[in-house]
Design a protein around this motif. Structure first.
Motif, mmCIF file in Angstrom:
data_model
loop_
_atom_site.group_PDB
_atom_site.id
_atom_site.type_symbol
_atom_site.label_atom_id
_atom_site.label_comp_id
_atom_site.label_asym_id
_atom_site.label_seq_id
_atom_site.Cartn_x
_atom_site.Cartn_y
_atom_site.Cartn_z
ATOM 1 N N PHE A 96 -6.129 -22.337 -35.257
ATOM 2 C CA PHE A 96 -6.900 -21.220 -34.684
ATOM 3 C C PHE A 96 -8.393 -21.352 -34.977
ATOM 4 O O PHE A 96 -9.225 -20.764 -34.286
ATOM 5 C CB PHE A 96 -6.369 -19.877 -35.224
ATOM 6 C CG PHE A 96 -6.820 -18.680 -34.431
ATOM 7 C CD1 PHE A 96 -6.181 -18.335 -33.245
ATOM 8 C CD2 PHE A 96 -7.888 -17.897 -34.859
ATOM 9 C CE1 PHE A 96 -6.602 -17.235 -32.500
ATOM 10 C CE2 PHE A 96 -8.320 -16.793 -34.109
ATOM 11 C CZ PHE A 96 -7.675 -16.460 -32.928
ATOM 12 N N ALA A 99 -11.625 -23.143 -31.539
ATOM 13 C CA ALA A 99 -11.552 -22.405 -30.264
ATOM 14 C C ALA A 99 -10.308 -21.530 -30.163
ATOM 15 O O ALA A 99 -9.643 -21.463 -29.127
ATOM 16 C CB ALA A 99 -11.606 -23.378 -29.082
ATOM 17 N N GLY A 100 -9.973 -20.867 -31.258
ATOM 18 C CA GLY A 100 -8.829 -19.945 -31.260
ATOM 19 C C GLY A 100 -7.510 -20.629 -30.926
ATOM 20 O O GLY A 100 -6.601 -19.984 -30.393
ATOM 21 N N SER A 102 -6.859 -22.423 -28.656
ATOM 22 C CA SER A 102 -6.587 -22.374 -27.211
ATOM 23 C C SER A 102 -6.213 -23.757 -26.688
ATOM 24 O O SER A 102 -6.589 -24.785 -27.244
ATOM 25 C CB SER A 102 -7.792 -21.808 -26.454
ATOM 26 O OG SER A 102 -8.927 -22.612 -26.707
ATOM 27 N N GLY A 132 -4.777 -18.487 -28.574
ATOM 28 C CA GLY A 132 -5.145 -17.525 -27.532
ATOM 29 C C GLY A 132 -4.675 -17.938 -26.142
ATOM 30 O O GLY A 132 -5.093 -17.344 -25.154
ATOM 31 N N GLY A 133 -3.830 -18.955 -26.053
ATOM 32 C CA GLY A 133 -3.264 -19.352 -24.755
ATOM 33 C C GLY A 133 -4.141 -20.357 -24.038
ATOM 34 O O GLY A 133 -4.905 -21.119 -24.657
ATOM 35 N N ALA A 134 -4.041 -20.346 -22.713
ATOM 36 C CA ALA A 134 -4.764 -21.325 -21.892
ATOM 37 C C ALA A 134 -6.267 -21.253 -22.172
ATOM 38 O O ALA A 134 -6.840 -20.159 -22.163
ATOM 39 C CB ALA A 134 -4.486 -21.050 -20.431
ATOM 40 N N GLN A 137 -12.142 -22.016 -20.455
ATOM 41 C CA GLN A 137 -13.165 -22.915 -19.908
ATOM 42 C C GLN A 137 -12.572 -24.106 -19.156
ATOM 43 O O GLN A 137 -13.235 -24.736 -18.357
ATOM 44 C CB GLN A 137 -14.057 -23.468 -21.030
ATOM 45 C CG GLN A 137 -14.818 -22.432 -21.820
ATOM 46 C CD GLN A 137 -14.039 -21.928 -23.035
ATOM 47 O OE1 GLN A 137 -12.825 -21.818 -22.987
ATOM 48 N NE2 GLN A 137 -14.749 -21.597 -24.108
ATOM 49 N N LEU A 143 -3.861 -24.703 -17.452
ATOM 50 C CA LEU A 143 -2.613 -24.190 -16.868
ATOM 51 C C LEU A 143 -1.631 -25.334 -16.642
ATOM 52 O O LEU A 143 -0.425 -25.224 -16.918
ATOM 53 C CB LEU A 143 -2.894 -23.480 -15.543
ATOM 54 C CG LEU A 143 -3.778 -22.228 -15.619
ATOM 55 C CD1 LEU A 143 -3.973 -21.641 -14.220
ATOM 56 C CD2 LEU A 143 -3.165 -21.168 -16.538
ATOM 57 N N PHE A 150 6.194 -26.277 -20.616
ATOM 58 C CA PHE A 150 7.365 -25.480 -20.219
ATOM 59 C C PHE A 150 8.463 -26.391 -19.648
ATOM 60 O O PHE A 150 9.651 -26.201 -19.922
ATOM 61 C CB PHE A 150 7.015 -24.428 -19.159
ATOM 62 C CG PHE A 150 5.959 -23.436 -19.588
ATOM 63 C CD1 PHE A 150 5.689 -23.207 -20.930
ATOM 64 C CD2 PHE A 150 5.230 -22.717 -18.644
ATOM 65 C CE1 PHE A 150 4.720 -22.293 -21.325
ATOM 66 C CE2 PHE A 150 4.270 -21.801 -19.017
ATOM 67 C CZ PHE A 150 4.005 -21.593 -20.358
ATOM 68 N N PRO A 169 -2.344 -14.494 -33.498
ATOM 69 C CA PRO A 169 -2.296 -13.753 -32.238
ATOM 70 C C PRO A 169 -2.035 -14.734 -31.102
ATOM 71 O O PRO A 169 -2.880 -15.570 -30.793
ATOM 72 C CB PRO A 169 -3.700 -13.150 -32.136
ATOM 73 C CG PRO A 169 -4.577 -14.026 -32.983
ATOM 74 C CD PRO A 169 -3.721 -14.730 -33.984
ATOM 75 N N ALA A 171 -1.099 -15.501 -27.119
ATOM 76 C CA ALA A 171 -1.153 -14.867 -25.800
ATOM 77 C C ALA A 171 -0.765 -15.866 -24.715
ATOM 78 O O ALA A 171 -0.853 -17.078 -24.907
ATOM 79 C CB ALA A 171 -2.573 -14.345 -25.538
ATOM 80 N N GLY A 172 -0.355 -15.340 -23.560
ATOM 81 C CA GLY A 172 -0.094 -16.161 -22.371
ATOM 82 C C GLY A 172 0.912 -17.268 -22.627
ATOM 83 O O GLY A 172 2.020 -17.044 -23.097
ATOM 84 N N TYR A 176 5.021 -17.991 -23.864
ATOM 85 C CA TYR A 176 6.074 -18.403 -22.924
ATOM 86 C C TYR A 176 6.777 -19.660 -23.387
ATOM 87 O O TYR A 176 7.986 -19.806 -23.185
ATOM 88 C CB TYR A 176 5.523 -18.588 -21.510
ATOM 89 C CG TYR A 176 5.726 -17.342 -20.683
ATOM 90 C CD1 TYR A 176 7.003 -16.776 -20.596
ATOM 91 C CD2 TYR A 176 4.682 -16.732 -20.025
ATOM 92 C CE1 TYR A 176 7.213 -15.619 -19.884
ATOM 93 C CE2 TYR A 176 4.886 -15.562 -19.304
ATOM 94 C CZ TYR A 176 6.149 -15.017 -19.234
ATOM 95 O OH TYR A 176 6.369 -13.872 -18.531
ATOM 96 N N PHE A 194 1.934 -11.487 -26.934
ATOM 97 C CA PHE A 194 1.843 -10.720 -25.693
ATOM 98 C C PHE A 194 1.372 -11.614 -24.565
ATOM 99 O O PHE A 194 0.763 -12.651 -24.788
ATOM 100 C CB PHE A 194 0.909 -9.505 -25.819
ATOM 101 C CG PHE A 194 -0.244 -9.709 -26.776
ATOM 102 C CD1 PHE A 194 -1.307 -10.507 -26.426
ATOM 103 C CD2 PHE A 194 -0.253 -9.091 -28.025
ATOM 104 C CE1 PHE A 194 -2.378 -10.687 -27.300
ATOM 105 C CE2 PHE A 194 -1.311 -9.279 -28.912
ATOM 106 C CZ PHE A 194 -2.380 -10.080 -28.541
ATOM 107 N N MET A 211 -3.109 -4.474 -31.290
ATOM 108 C CA MET A 211 -2.345 -5.713 -31.140
ATOM 109 C C MET A 211 -0.983 -5.585 -31.815
ATOM 110 O O MET A 211 0.030 -6.054 -31.313
ATOM 111 C CB MET A 211 -3.090 -6.873 -31.821
ATOM 112 C CG MET A 211 -4.101 -7.570 -30.952
ATOM 113 S SD MET A 211 -4.402 -9.201 -31.647
ATOM 114 C CE MET A 211 -6.161 -9.233 -31.664
#
Ligand code: HXC
Length: 516
Positions: A96, A99-100, A102, A132-134, A137, A143, A150, A169, A171-172, A176, A194, A211
């Protein structure tokens, strides 16, 4: 030409820089939040000295939004192999501090590389998600990265165990991918999951939520059922993962089944004091499980969600067994939408990985009501029928007390091809409980009787004697043996032993269409 000493120094310099991730300040921020740095997480999970890292020097290739001037060591993810209990595993941990955590295209390429290794080597995959997901930038490239992950999660499913750990945390796509894996671990105050975070919810719907309330560890362990194991600290979570891996095989090949030395080979099954004969009295079915497993050991899966059904692992004769049991202590052990989902998924995992299933049955049926009907209990309940019917691993059922209606069929009945069905002497197998049944089939006689209360009582007794016992089903061969509770372990052990080479064939098909 540079000598080896100089080259080694350069390697160490580069390594140390890359291992800094987002830098000391960002790491200190992680630690202040009670989180371990990503590399430390892997170190704690793997056997000492077994951590082998790959792609440390990967660099991102994004150019837009000022990304061309940004350094992102390792592109925010660590991939490695190592061992747990001396057996190989593949692992990734998102960082994390970069860039979180990502997911950009090179980050995704690292994860898919370790996923491909895991599949090729047939070893479990553990993903530590803190992201933080995708990566916004990187647009469609990130994606695409998730799509690749997946697809592999689905390809690996049923071949190697896939374990997700949520340690931040997420996300996205970062939730999945875990949702496609077999087991999800969460930690109090640290894990959040989430699809869209509180900010997006506020801007789109005007709703304010924290959150934690939206997708904290408790929410996913108790309400949504997305998480399977809940821990108070990261260290406890790692111990839980190690424990899970002590039960489940490394892949779907029968050679990888775990066989331990049998504790208490001649253990006496002291069950009678646990289960009251009165079918209306509750008890904790986990005590029954512990009474029959080696060393009284039981490792529960999804303990906090849909508590009316219990799922988890124990050992019998040194071999891992999956237990599915109605829990009379919660909602009288009824089947409903969530408990059907929970059990069906557990059964499919056991079946994929050659783990015999023992079903302990004591339930009044499916939960009636508008809420359940409208929530789709028909579809969810059908998942349980499908999962049992499809499973070809050894399947053993013990009917402890009540087995009414659809519940009798769904809980691994002979009719769904259970290999062995045993019943205790106080088992009641019928379309419904004696009270309800007497009210329906003797309504006229009860209403017309001079003393309807006495007549009702008499009819309930009559019904009980005729139908609410194990002997009607035994007379038809639907039950293989009516056994004393104390003989339960003996009968199950014997059934598992003689089912070692069980071989059944089913019609050829590409795949079935389960009621997803
Ligand atoms: C790029 C991101 C990022 C992202 C976080 N960061 N998420 N950078 N892409 N998706 C960066 C932040 O800019 C920040 O950088 C650093 O990571 C830490 O983030 P903070 O917001 O400061 O942390 P925190 O307050 O703890 O909040 C964490 C968070 C939040 C809840 C995850 O960052 C957030 O909501 N991120 C966006 C979540 C999201 O909508 N992702 C896209 C999902 S779509 P600096 O430089 O300031 O340290 C998706 C597609 C797949 O994943 C869908 C599949 C079906």
């Amino acid at each position: 030409m540079a000598n080896l000493g100089t080259l080694k120094k350069e390697l160490h310099r580069r390594r140390a820089k890359a291992e800094q991730g987002g830098g000391q300040q960002a790491i200190a921020k992680q630690i202040a939040m009670g989180k371990l740095p990503a590399r430390e997480r892997i170190n704690q999970l793997l056997d000492d000295g077994s951590f082998h890292e790959y792609d440390l020097f990967i660099e991102h290739d994004a150019r837009e939004f000022g990304m061309d001037s940004k350094e992102m060591p390792g592109d925010g993810v660590i991939i490695a192999t190592g061992t747990i209990h001396g057996r190989s595993v593949a692992i990734f941990a998102q960082d994390f501090t970069v860039a979180g955590g990502s997911l950009g295209s090179m980050h995704a390429r690292k994860i898919t590389k370790i996923m491909d290794y895991a599949l090729r080597m047939r070893i479990p995959l553990i993903g530590i998600n803190d992201s933080g997901g995708a990566r916004i930038q990187e647009g469609v490239n990130s994606l695409a990265g998730y799509g690749e992950i997946f697809f592999r999660n689905t390809l690996n499913s049923g071949v190697i165990p896939q374990i997700s750990v949520i340690l931040g945390p997420c996300a996205g796509g970062a939730v999945y991918s875990p949702a496609l894996t077999d087991y999800v671990f969460v930690v109090e105050n640290i894990s959040k999951m989430f699809i869209t975070g509180p900010e997006v919810i506020k801007s789109v719907l005007g709703e304010e939520i924290s959150m934690e309330e939206l997708g904290g560890a408790r929410v996913h362990s108790e309400i949504t059922g997305n998480a399977h194991f809940y821990a108070l600290t990261e260290q406890e979570c790692f111990e839980q993962i190690k424990k899970l891996l002590s039960y489940i095989p490394w892949n779907n090949n029968t050679n990888s089944l775990i066989q331990t030395e049998t504790k208490e080979p001649n253990k006496k099954c002291n069950i009678e004091r646990i289960v009251p004969v009165d079918p209306t009295k509750p008890y904790d079915v986990r005590d029954v499980i512990r009474a029959i497993t080696d060393g009284s050991d039981f490792f529960e899966v999804q303990e906090k969600w849909a508590a009316n059904i219990v799922t988890g692992y124990g050992r019998m004769g040194g071999r891992t067994v999956g237990f599915v049991a109605n829990q009379p202590m919660a909602l009288a052990g009824v089947l409903d939408c969530d408990s059907s989902d929970k059990a069906a998924r557990f059964i499919r995992f056991c079946d994929s990985f050659n783990i015999p299933i023992v079903t302990l049955e004591d339930l009044p049926g499916y939960l009636p009501g508008v809420d359940q009907e409208h929530a789709g209990v028909i579809r969810h309940g059908a998942k349980l029928l499908y999962a049992y019917s499809e499973a070809t691993v050894p399947r053993i059922t013990v009917i402890l007390r009540k087995a009414y209606g659809g519940g009798y069929i769904a809980m691994n009945s002979r009719h769904l091809r259970a290999d062995f069905v045993f019943a205790w002497p106080m088992a009641e197998i019928a379309v419904m409980g004696p009270d309800g049944a007497a009210n329906i089939i003797f309504r006229k006689e009860i209403m017309e009787a001079p003393d309807p209360v006495a007549m009702r009582k008499q009819k309930v007794v009559e019904y009980k004697e005729k139908f609410a016992n194990p002997y009607v089903a035994a007379a038809k061969g639907y039950i293989d043996a009516v056994i004393e509770p104390k003989d339960t372990r003996k009968f199950i052990l014997h059934a598992i032993n003689i089912s070692k080479d069980k071989n059944v064939s089913r019609p050829n098909k590409k795949h079935g269409v389960p009621p997803f």
